[in-house]
Design a protein around this motif. Structure first.
Motif, PDB file in Angstrom:
ATOM      1  N   GLY A 117       0.818  -1.207   0.000  1.00 20.72           N
ATOM      2  CA  GLY A 117       0.000   0.000   0.000  1.00 20.72           C
ATOM      3  C   GLY A 117       0.845   1.248   0.000  1.00 20.72           C
ATOM      4  N   ASP A 118       0.184   2.377  -0.198  1.00 13.70           N
ATOM      5  CA  ASP A 118       0.891   3.660  -0.309  1.00 13.70           C
ATOM      6  C   ASP A 118       0.746   4.529   0.936  1.00 13.70           C
ATOM      7  OD1 ASP A 118      -1.912   4.048  -1.136  1.00 13.70           O
ATOM      8  OD2 ASP A 118      -1.286   6.108  -1.537  1.00 13.70           O
ATOM      9  N   GLN A 119       0.094   4.020   1.989  1.00 12.35           N
ATOM     10  CA  GLN A 119      -0.117   4.854   3.180  1.00 12.35           C
ATOM     11  C   GLN A 119       0.338   4.169   4.469  1.00 12.35           C
ATOM     12  OE1 GLN A 119      -3.800   7.152   3.642  1.00 12.35           O
ATOM     13  NE2 GLN A 119      -4.484   6.188   1.746  1.00 12.35           N
ATOM     14  N   LEU A 120       1.140   4.884   5.224  1.00 13.06           N
ATOM     15  CA  LEU A 120       1.553   4.390   6.547  1.00 13.06           C
ATOM     16  C   LEU A 120       0.358   4.259   7.481  1.00 13.06           C
ATOM     17  CD1 LEU A 120       4.674   6.642   7.329  1.00 13.06           C
ATOM     18  CD2 LEU A 120       4.700   4.236   6.634  1.00 13.06           C
ATOM     19  N   MET A 121      -0.529   5.255   7.441  1.00 10.97           N
ATOM     20  CA  MET A 121      -1.600   5.351   8.439  1.00 10.97           C
ATOM     21  C   MET A 121      -2.699   4.310   8.256  1.00 10.97           C
ATOM     22  SD  MET A 121       0.047   7.716   9.822  1.00 10.97           S
ATOM     23  CE  MET A 121      -0.893   7.982  11.282  1.00 10.97           C
ATOM     24  N   ARG A 138       5.504   4.136  -3.264  1.00 12.11           N
ATOM     25  CA  ARG A 138       5.211   5.550  -3.512  1.00 12.11           C
ATOM     26  C   ARG A 138       3.813   5.647  -4.119  1.00 12.11           C
ATOM     27  NH1 ARG A 138       9.633   8.870  -3.186  1.00 12.11           N
ATOM     28  NH2 ARG A 138      11.647   7.943  -3.626  1.00 12.11           N
ATOM     29  N   PRO A 139       3.057   6.677  -3.759  1.00 11.79           N
ATOM     30  CA  PRO A 139       1.763   6.870  -4.415  1.00 11.79           C
ATOM     31  C   PRO A 139       1.965   7.057  -5.920  1.00 11.79           C
ATOM     32  CG  PRO A 139       1.985   8.309  -2.501  1.00 11.79           C
ATOM     33  CD  PRO A 139       3.328   7.676  -2.730  1.00 11.79           C
ATOM     34  N   LEU A 140       1.078   6.482  -6.729  1.00 13.46           N
ATOM     35  CA  LEU A 140       1.201   6.580  -8.189  1.00 13.46           C
ATOM     36  C   LEU A 140       1.055   8.007  -8.692  1.00 13.46           C
ATOM     37  CD1 LEU A 140      -0.734   3.411  -9.383  1.00 13.46           C
ATOM     38  CD2 LEU A 140       1.733   3.808  -9.445  1.00 13.46           C
TER      39      LEU A 140
END
Length: 175
Positions: A117-121, A138-140
């Protein structure tokens, strides 16, 4: 809650950089993957030829890929329909509902599953809670849907704490 709950096991540039042989070397036999800004750009849900090639590689390697998304059913179904990938919608990350549902549906062993996934949270935190490995990508795209912007602010604060504790967090081309 510890900062370790937000520390990814691996960091790679993009989901497409994950190779089947490297996943197997890490004992990974199944990939759960976030949808928006991980598998497809949140604002361009049709995917890319690169995505198709990656999914084909995973299929040939007999590594199941299941989308685990917080989005509603119709949004996820539309996004993955042309890729013939199973999914769990309304996953409620950072809670474990969606991850557990996917693991139970397929009988995966937690030791052999990773979430990308692209989010830690949401993605990384959910992985820790579920007791599975995690890969941060990294987010696309650099923009986010309105409901993700608050998480990105919180994520920047957590990123600074992680780097203070562990040093620079660097995206690799492979796990």
């Amino acid at each position: 809650m510890s900062i370790d709950d937000y520390r990814p096991d691996f960091m790679v540039e993009a989901v497409y950089d994950l190779r089947a042989n490297s996943l197997r070397e890490q004992g990974i036999r199944a990939v759960l993957v976030d949808l928006d800004n991980t598998l497809v750009a949140w604002n361009k849900p049709d995917g890319t030829p690169e995505l198709r090639a990656w999914l084909d590689e995973m299929t040939m390697a007999d590594i199941p890929v299941v989308v685990v998304s917080n989005n509603k059913h119709s949004r996820v179904e539309r996004a993955v329909a042309s890729f013939h990938v199973d999914f769990v919608s309304r996953a409620m990350k950072p809670f474990t509902r969606g991850i557990n549902k996917a693991i139970e549906r397929y009988g995966f062993s937690r030791e052999e599953v990773v979430i990308v996934g692209d989010q830690l949270m949401t993605d990384i935190r959910a992985a820790h809670r579920a007791g599975i490995k995690s890969i941060l990508v990294r987010p696309l795209v650099t923009s986010d849907a309105w409901n993700t912007k608050f998480n990105r602010w919180r994520e920047r604060r957590m990123w600074k704490k992680l780097e203070a504790a562990y040093g620079p967090m660097i995206y690799q081309k492979e796990i």
